[in-house]
Design an enzyme around this catalytic site. Structure first.
Site, PDB file in Angstrom:
ATOM      1  CG  HIS A  76      -2.066  -0.948   1.087  1.00  0.00           C
ATOM      2  ND1 HIS A  76      -1.908  -2.324   1.153  1.00  0.00           N
ATOM      3  CD2 HIS A  76      -3.390  -0.732   0.866  1.00  0.00           C
ATOM      4  CE1 HIS A  76      -3.087  -2.900   0.983  1.00  0.00           C
ATOM      5  NE2 HIS A  76      -3.994  -1.964   0.801  1.00  0.00           N
ATOM      6  CD  GLU A  96      -9.261   4.022  -2.688  1.00  0.00           C
ATOM      7  OE1 GLU A  96      -9.952   3.080  -3.129  1.00  0.00           O
ATOM      8  OE2 GLU A  96      -8.110   3.854  -2.235  1.00  0.00           O
ATOM      9  CD  GLN A  97      -2.962   8.809  -0.972  1.00  0.00           C
ATOM     10  OE1 GLN A  97      -2.348   9.865  -0.877  1.00  0.00           O
ATOM     11  NE2 GLN A  97      -2.369   7.629  -0.842  1.00  0.00           N
ATOM     12  CB  ALA A 131     -10.988   2.573   5.013  1.00  0.00           C
TER      13      ALA A 131
END
Length: 198
Positions: A76, A96-97, A131
């Site tokens: 990751h 996502e970031q 998450a």
């Protein structure tokens, strides 16, 4: 696996009728650079629901050997870390970031996050994984990371793996859904015979 999750989720019945190669191609990116999780899940079809598929994938992670789990965690990217700077994150990680603004941080916030990344990596020997979809702000993410830094390794280990599963849940939801209504074209019959990897 670097392909972004398809924007058109498949019904679960259609997904599980796929052969091994197609199944892995469709879902191989739900766990960062770790398509072996999906490969192991494929042999356990049929899946009765999205939840059943998710739980099977989680079980494949938790049943893995310790070296496999370490490799999975280390696969990751850091938050706004070297992969982000180099532009080598997967499309899913980038999206996502970006949602919480991690791709455009102020110098002060970047310094705080970089310090968190360094401290976490030094303490646990894998990146800080969270998450992001479960947080509504970057401040919440930073607070969670700084709290988790106080854990001992035995406490943090299962938390990190569960965060991997939560990242996976979000990606899986973009790839597959329960059969709310019959598809226009019936899927191929799903065999209940044991599957074996090719």
């Amino acid at each position: 696996m670097t392909t972004a999750i398809s924007p058109n989720p498949l019904p679960i019945a259609v997904l599980q009728a796929l052969d091994h190669a197609s199944f892995v191609a469709r879902l191989g990116g739900v766990v960062e650079h770790s398509p072996w999780v999906v490969e192991r899940a494929w042999v356990q079809a049929p899946f009765t629901s999205f939840s059943a598929l998710f739980e099977t994938l989680c079980q494949c992670i938790h049943d893995a050997t310790r070296p496999e789990k370490i490799a999975l965690l280390r696969a990751h990217p850091e938050l706004a870390g070297r992969e982000a700077v180099a532009g080598t994150m997967t499309p899913d990680s980038s999206a996502e970031q970006a949602r919480l603004g991690l791709m455009a941080l102020s110098p002060q916030t970047m310094a705080r996050l970089a310090a968190l990344n360094r401290a976490y990596q030094a303490r646990f020997d894998f990146p800080f994984i969270v998450a992001l979809r479960l947080h509504d702000s970057l401040a919440s993410v930073l607070q969670a990371g700084e709290e988790r830094l106080r854990h001992d390794p035995d406490t943090e280990w299962p938390i990190a793996l569960n965060q991997v599963c939560e990242v996976m849940r979000g990606r899986l939801a973009r790839a597959v859904h329960d059969d709310d209504c019959p598809p226009a074209t019936p899927p191929s019959p799903v065999s209940t015979a044991s599957r074996t990897l090719p």
